[in-house]
Design a protein around this motif. Structure first.
Motif, PDB file in Angstrom:
ATOM      1  N   VAL A 286     -12.734  70.306  79.885  1.00 50.12           N
ATOM      2  CA  VAL A 286     -13.797  70.361  80.905  1.00 50.12           C
ATOM      3  C   VAL A 286     -14.935  69.403  80.517  1.00 50.12           C
ATOM      4  O   VAL A 286     -15.095  69.043  79.347  1.00 50.12           O
ATOM      5  CB  VAL A 286     -14.365  71.786  81.070  1.00 50.12           C
ATOM      6  CG1 VAL A 286     -13.261  72.776  81.429  1.00 50.12           C
ATOM      7  CG2 VAL A 286     -15.100  72.234  79.821  1.00 50.12           C
ATOM      8  N   ASP A 287     -15.710  68.981  81.513  1.00 50.49           N
ATOM      9  CA  ASP A 287     -16.879  68.119  81.281  1.00 50.49           C
ATOM     10  C   ASP A 287     -18.178  68.916  81.304  1.00 50.49           C
ATOM     11  O   ASP A 287     -19.178  68.515  80.703  1.00 50.49           O
ATOM     12  CB  ASP A 287     -16.969  67.058  82.373  1.00 50.49           C
ATOM     13  CG  ASP A 287     -15.705  66.218  82.442  1.00 50.49           C
ATOM     14  OD1 ASP A 287     -15.377  65.602  81.417  1.00 50.49           O
ATOM     15  OD2 ASP A 287     -15.041  66.207  83.497  1.00 50.49           O
ATOM     16  N   VAL A 288     -18.172  69.996  82.075  1.00 47.97           N
ATOM     17  CA  VAL A 288     -19.376  70.805  82.280  1.00 47.97           C
ATOM     18  C   VAL A 288     -18.944  72.259  82.203  1.00 47.97           C
ATOM     19  O   VAL A 288     -17.846  72.594  82.670  1.00 47.97           O
ATOM     20  CB  VAL A 288     -19.993  70.545  83.682  1.00 47.97           C
ATOM     21  CG1 VAL A 288     -21.286  71.325  83.881  1.00 47.97           C
ATOM     22  CG2 VAL A 288     -20.225  69.061  83.928  1.00 47.97           C
ATOM     23  N   LEU A 289     -19.790  73.136  81.621  1.00 50.77           N
ATOM     24  CA  LEU A 289     -19.520  74.573  81.665  1.00 50.77           C
ATOM     25  C   LEU A 289     -20.700  75.264  82.319  1.00 50.77           C
ATOM     26  O   LEU A 289     -21.862  74.963  81.999  1.00 50.77           O
ATOM     27  CB  LEU A 289     -19.287  75.131  80.254  1.00 50.77           C
ATOM     28  CG  LEU A 289     -17.887  74.895  79.682  1.00 50.77           C
ATOM     29  CD1 LEU A 289     -17.852  75.200  78.189  1.00 50.77           C
ATOM     30  CD2 LEU A 289     -16.851  75.746  80.419  1.00 50.77           C
ATOM     31  N   SER A 290     -20.406  76.174  83.231  1.00 51.98           N
ATOM     32  CA  SER A 290     -21.446  76.864  83.975  1.00 51.98           C
ATOM     33  C   SER A 290     -21.343  78.357  83.701  1.00 51.98           C
ATOM     34  O   SER A 290     -20.280  78.947  83.923  1.00 51.98           O
ATOM     35  CB  SER A 290     -21.251  76.580  85.470  1.00 51.98           C
ATOM     36  OG  SER A 290     -22.333  77.059  86.214  1.00 51.98           O
ATOM     37  N   LEU A 291     -22.441  78.946  83.192  1.00 54.04           N
ATOM     38  CA  LEU A 291     -22.431  80.378  82.874  1.00 54.04           C
ATOM     39  C   LEU A 291     -23.622  81.067  83.526  1.00 54.04           C
ATOM     40  O   LEU A 291     -24.756  80.927  83.058  1.00 54.04           O
ATOM     41  CB  LEU A 291     -22.531  80.602  81.359  1.00 54.04           C
ATOM     42  CG  LEU A 291     -21.303  80.314  80.508  1.00 54.04           C
ATOM     43  CD1 LEU A 291     -21.260  78.848  80.115  1.00 54.04           C
ATOM     44  CD2 LEU A 291     -21.298  81.196  79.274  1.00 54.04           C
ATOM     45  N   SER A 292     -23.352  81.829  84.575  1.00 58.99           N
ATOM     46  CA  SER A 292     -24.410  82.625  85.191  1.00 58.99           C
ATOM     47  C   SER A 292     -24.389  84.000  84.541  1.00 58.99           C
ATOM     48  O   SER A 292     -24.177  85.015  85.191  1.00 58.99           O
ATOM     49  CB  SER A 292     -24.176  82.716  86.698  1.00 58.99           C
ATOM     50  OG  SER A 292     -24.376  81.456  87.298  1.00 58.99           O
ATOM     51  N   ILE A 293     -24.573  84.022  83.233  1.00 64.87           N
ATOM     52  CA  ILE A 293     -24.405  85.240  82.429  1.00 64.87           C
ATOM     53  C   ILE A 293     -25.580  85.357  81.461  1.00 64.87           C
ATOM     54  O   ILE A 293     -26.028  84.347  80.920  1.00 64.87           O
ATOM     55  CB  ILE A 293     -23.095  85.167  81.605  1.00 64.87           C
ATOM     56  CG1 ILE A 293     -21.880  85.023  82.528  1.00 64.87           C
ATOM     57  CG2 ILE A 293     -22.935  86.385  80.714  1.00 64.87           C
ATOM     58  CD1 ILE A 293     -20.572  84.825  81.776  1.00 64.87           C
TER      59      ILE A 293
END
Ligand SMILES: *[C@@H]1O[C@H](CO)[C@@H](O)[C@H](O)[C@H]1NC(C)=O
Ligand SMILES: *[C@@H]1O[C@H](CO)[C@@H](O)[C@H](O)[C@H]1NC(C)=O
Ligand SMILES: *[C@@H]1O[C@H](CO)[C@@H](O)[C@H](O)[C@H]1NC(C)=O
Ligand SMILES: *[C@@H]1O[C@H](CO)[C@@H](O)[C@H](O)[C@H]1NC(C)=O
Ligand SMILES: *[C@@H]1O[C@H](CO)[C@@H](O)[C@H](O)[C@H]1NC(C)=O
Ligand SMILES: *[C@@H]1O[C@H](CO)[C@@H](O)[C@H](O)[C@H]1NC(C)=O
Ligand SMILES: *[C@@H]1O[C@H](CO)[C@@H](O)[C@H](O)[C@H]1NC(C)=O
Length: 766
Positions: A286-293
């Motif tokens: 992956v290039d970006v990781l998104s965590l709405s946590i």
């Protein structure tokens, strides 16, 4: 005991369950055995070494296989296994083991926005088009999965899956890899073992309404993933409100779904599962990781694996992956910010230029406007009720949180109450009382009017400020048969509505390291329309609010930036976003932050400011950083050499005189404790035209003097990086809180702005 709000009520429940679980005999709990950077290039050898290590403690290889939950072997080395306390202690003593820690739980933080951010489909000269809508960029989403049939996840118009993709799409409960993964959703995995170990019993998928697959039972993950990179879907609305076209920020970027959150108590995610998802995502490419946590205050240190997010993201960032995390929803009090490590991009939430005014017409024909998301039918003129105080019991008055309608006939009527608590959740019990009494509507007077109302949908629950609330109350008292009519909310957009940092958005300073400014940036996060997990309801699109919703806005924008500038480091991406952020609303008015009282927004509310994607694509200069700078930070925090060495994978010995945290090359200067005078250093890298000269413009925080040396920076073909110093002095002898200013480098085309935040040290001199 009263719960301050709904969230802490849920937290309380979780703790109760965990405590009960822990007290069942000497049971084995999942522990994370963290061993730092991996020691073998062959992941199988790493896993074998984990089994061998576990076998030495539990007695046999077979037993070790049974107890092993995960082997972490790509981004870093370690494993999660079911261990008793004494086994955990034995393993902690073994060479190579950095730390053995119990698994912990995290929680989910619960469209016009793109046009508002200058990323319209028309005209075509913006970063959306220049980046080919993020084509080829791969974004990993750690969340509750997705609802694969949502139109947002169709693959129309997308080219082949990027050949460097190294991940997998796993079939499972109602998730068929062949049918549900496509050129948009290129990967899908799920992680439940760490969660189940805490839950303490197997899932009953019919009772718990969950799917043992990447399918989203909660809706949160579908919402965030479609906000990041959902395909273009026309004609959507939430029951008629906010109508328009829904699409993600980077509609041609690809999604890799890592389901780590499960739909119990509103969404819970285990640290062991999060770490494994990081490990796999690093391997998958992956290039970006998104965590709405987020977790909860107080925070764990940056080198403590209980957090999972801080250490997992360190390894990801070291490999050039940008990690974007929610600031959390525990605002507006100071020090409520989470996910504060300097390598993370931490996102606050704001309203946008959209409001949902809701007309309230009194029997005297006066019409007042409240705020609601009420999409039901008009409530024609009906009785208005306000439970006046009787006798000596003040609780019987119309306070929302103590509302009792025992002596009031509320059936078929609209109830008015006053909320003296800032928390939005005070409205929830009132709503229950009114509905139970057969009431048909609720008007809540409160300060501030919080547009993240817990009520919405078909039952009118309208918020007004104290002034309007008092006018309605005076009308009620002025007539024998007070009447009121409630009309559905309307959607209102435009300059007249200024964006504000949302009430719930968590605020700095950062409680781990106040010199590291957090949050980094703000983005829209209130009433965001995106995909739900139930296409049968209202066409499959709903509005949600939270830093969970602003985070994917930034993740989508980061994908566009990565498509344009594939070689930018995570720090360069972050710097570009911070130094170009807007300080004012489109109307030219300053940005405000909701709270009691509402105030001008400062860096602890919104970091660099409100995200400006087109500006970030061409920032001129960046404040870059790499692993060496993060080690400087870890040493300045006086973390243990061995903890730092394990995190970075090679031996680190911090200098005996620890480096100054103030010199970390952040695109901000935050001095929590200034005595007399201090000089800090920064280095900027030119990413614009090769030959360019920049001049310093300083907005001085009150009570201080600021000077910059040199105050002109001349770049050319040979000179790409220049260091400068900033000296800040004060003559104040009392601590009066933080004052704010800025330092901007300008060359006539670019204005590269960083926030300055300064607090004078408390003086104890007599
Ligand atoms: C690791 O083990 C798996 C399963 O046993 C096998 O398919 C794979 O080829 C092995 N990888 C290496 C690099 O040996
Ligand atoms: C999965 O989807 C493919 C393609 O639609 C279909 O051929 C296959 O039968 C499905 N498998 C299952 C187990 O439903
Ligand atoms: C799962 O829940 C359903 C519905 O409550 C119940 O009928 C069933 O017996 C449960 N299954 C198990 C294995 O507990
Ligand atoms: C949009 O949806 C509404 C209701 O679902 C429908 O009545 C209308 O015809 C649709 N408009 C377009 C342009 O598809
Ligand atoms: C309110 O307006 C209606 C319709 O215009 C009118 O019939 C009614 O008399 C008005 N009532 C008052 C109190 O002014
Ligand atoms: C209102 O009635 C309910 C149910 O009869 C009772 O439990 C509650 O204590 C009453 N509240 C007050 C304030 O009298
Ligand atoms: C700032 O500098 C000026 C002159 O250089 C001096 O007169 C003034 O007292 C200084 N102010 C503070 C707050 O240090």
């Amino acid at each position: 005991m009263k719960f301050a709000n709904q969230m802490s009520f849920f937290k309380f429940l979780v703790y109760v369950i965990l405590i009960l679980n822990c007290h069942v005999e000497a049971r084995s709990n999942v522990h994370i055995v963290y061993m730092g950077e991996r020691q073998h290039d062959d992941p199988n050898l790493t896993t074998d070494s984990h089994h061998d290590m576990l076998a030495t403690v539990v007695g046999s290889k077979e037993m070790a296989s049974d107890l092993m939950v995960y082997s972490y072997r790509h981004g870093f080395s370690g494993f999660a296994a079911k261990l008793t306390e004494s086994q955990a202690q034995q393993i902690a003593e073994l060479p190579g083991v950095v730390q053995v820690i119990p698994n912990s739980l995290h929680k989910l933080q619960t469209t016009r926005t793109w046009d508002f951010l200058g990323l319209s489909s028309h005209p075509t000269n913006n970063v959306l088009h220049k980046s080919k809508m993020g084509d080829g960029v791969i974004i990993g989403v750690l969340d509750s999965g997705i609802w694969p049939e949502s139109k947002s996840f169709n693959e129309e118009g997308l080219g082949p899956v990027p050949s460097r993709w190294n991940g997998v799409c796993k079939s499972g409960d109602k998730f068929n890899a062949t049918a549900h993964c496509n050129r948009k959703v290129i990967g899908a995995r799920w992680y439940i073992d760490g969660f189940l170990a805490e839950y303490g019993k197997p899932f009953n998928t019919s009772e718990d309404e969950e799917y043992l697959s990447a399918r989203d039972a909660n809706g949160h993950g579908s919402h965030t993933a479609s906000t990041i990179s959902g395909s273009v879907v026309g004609n959507v609305s939430d029951r008629g409100l906010a109508p328009g076209t829904a699409r993600g920020g980077a509609p041609h970027a690809r999604l890799a779904i890592y389901k780590v959150c499960w739909s119990i108590f509103g969404g819970q995610c285990a640290g062991a599962d999060i770490l494994k998802a990081f490990d796999d995502a690093i391997h998958d490419g992956v290039d970006v990781l998104s965590l709405s946590i987020g977790s909860s205050i107080p925070l764990f240190s940056d080198v403590d694996q209980r957090d999972g997010i801080a250490t997992g993201s360190f390894h990801a960032v070291a490999r050039g992956i940008v990690v974007v995390c929610a600031a959390s929803n525990d605002g507006p009090s100071a020090y409520s910010i989470q996910n504060t490590a300097p390598w993370i991009l931490t996102v606050a939430a704001s309203t946008i230029d959209r409001a949902f005014p809701t007309p309230i017409t009194l029997g005297n024909n006066e019409t007042l406007l409240g705020q609601a998301v009420f999409s039901g039918k008009e409530i024609g003129f009906t009785g208005l009720v306000y439970p006046e105080a009787t006798g000596l019991d003040p609780n019987a008055a119309g306070m929302c949180h103590d509302l009792s309608l025992n002596n009031t006939n509320a059936a078929g009527k609209v109830v008015l109450c006053f909320n003296s608590l800032p928390q939005r959740a005070a409205t929830i019990p009132a709503l229950q009382v009114v509905r139970a009494a057969g009431g048909v509507g609720l008007i809540v007077a409160k300060n501030p009017v919080d547009i993240l109302s817990p009520c919405g949908g078909d039952f009118p629950c309208i918020e007004v400020d104290y002034e309007i609330g008092t006018r309605i109350l005076f009308y009620f008292r002025s007539t024998r048969s007070p009447l009121v009519k409630l009309s559905p909310s309307r959607t209102f957009v435009g300059k007249a509505v200024s964006p504000k940092v949302a009430y719930f958005s968590a605020r700095g300073p950062n409680s781990i390291a106040p010199a590291i400014l957090k949050p980094d940036i703000t983005a829209p996060g209130v009433h965001i329309l995106a995909a739900s997990n139930d296409p049968s309801i209202d066409g499959g699109y709903v509005m949600r609010s939270g830093t969970s919703m602003s985070t994917p806005h930034i993740s989508g924008i980061v994908a566009l930036l990565k498509a344009l500038h594939p070689n930018w480091s995570p720090a360069a991406v972050k710097s570009a976003l911070i130094t170009t952020a807007w300080q004012t609303a489109p109307s030219g008015l300053p940005l405000f932050a909701e709270g009691t009282p509402q105030k001008l927004a400062n860096p602890f509310d919104f970091g660099g400011g409100f995200v400006n994607p087109n500006g970030a694509a061409d920032p001129g200069l960046v404040y870059d950083m790499g692993t060496t700078d993060y080690i400087h930070y870890l040493c300045s925090m006086a973390y243990d050499n061995s903890a730092i060495s394990h995190l970075t994978g090679h031996s680190i010995v911090c200098p005996s005189r620890k480096p100054s945290i103030l010199d970390i090359n952040l695109p901000s200067i935050t001095i929590p404790s200034l005595r007399n005078s201090i000089t800090v250093t920064r280095t900027v890298t030119n990413v614009g035209a090769s030959t360019s000269s920049y001049k310093a413009v300083i907005e001085v925080p009150s009570g201080t003097n600021v000077s910059v040396k040199p105050d002109v920076l001349a770049f050319n073909f040979a000179v790409k990086k220049i260091s400068f110093t900033v000296t800040i002095s004060t003559t104040q002898k009392v601590n009066t809180g933080f004052y704010f200013g800025s330092l901007t480098w300008t060359n006539g085309v670019h204005a590269v702005r960083i926030p300055l935040s300064v607090r004078t040290e408390q003086s104890f001199a007599v």
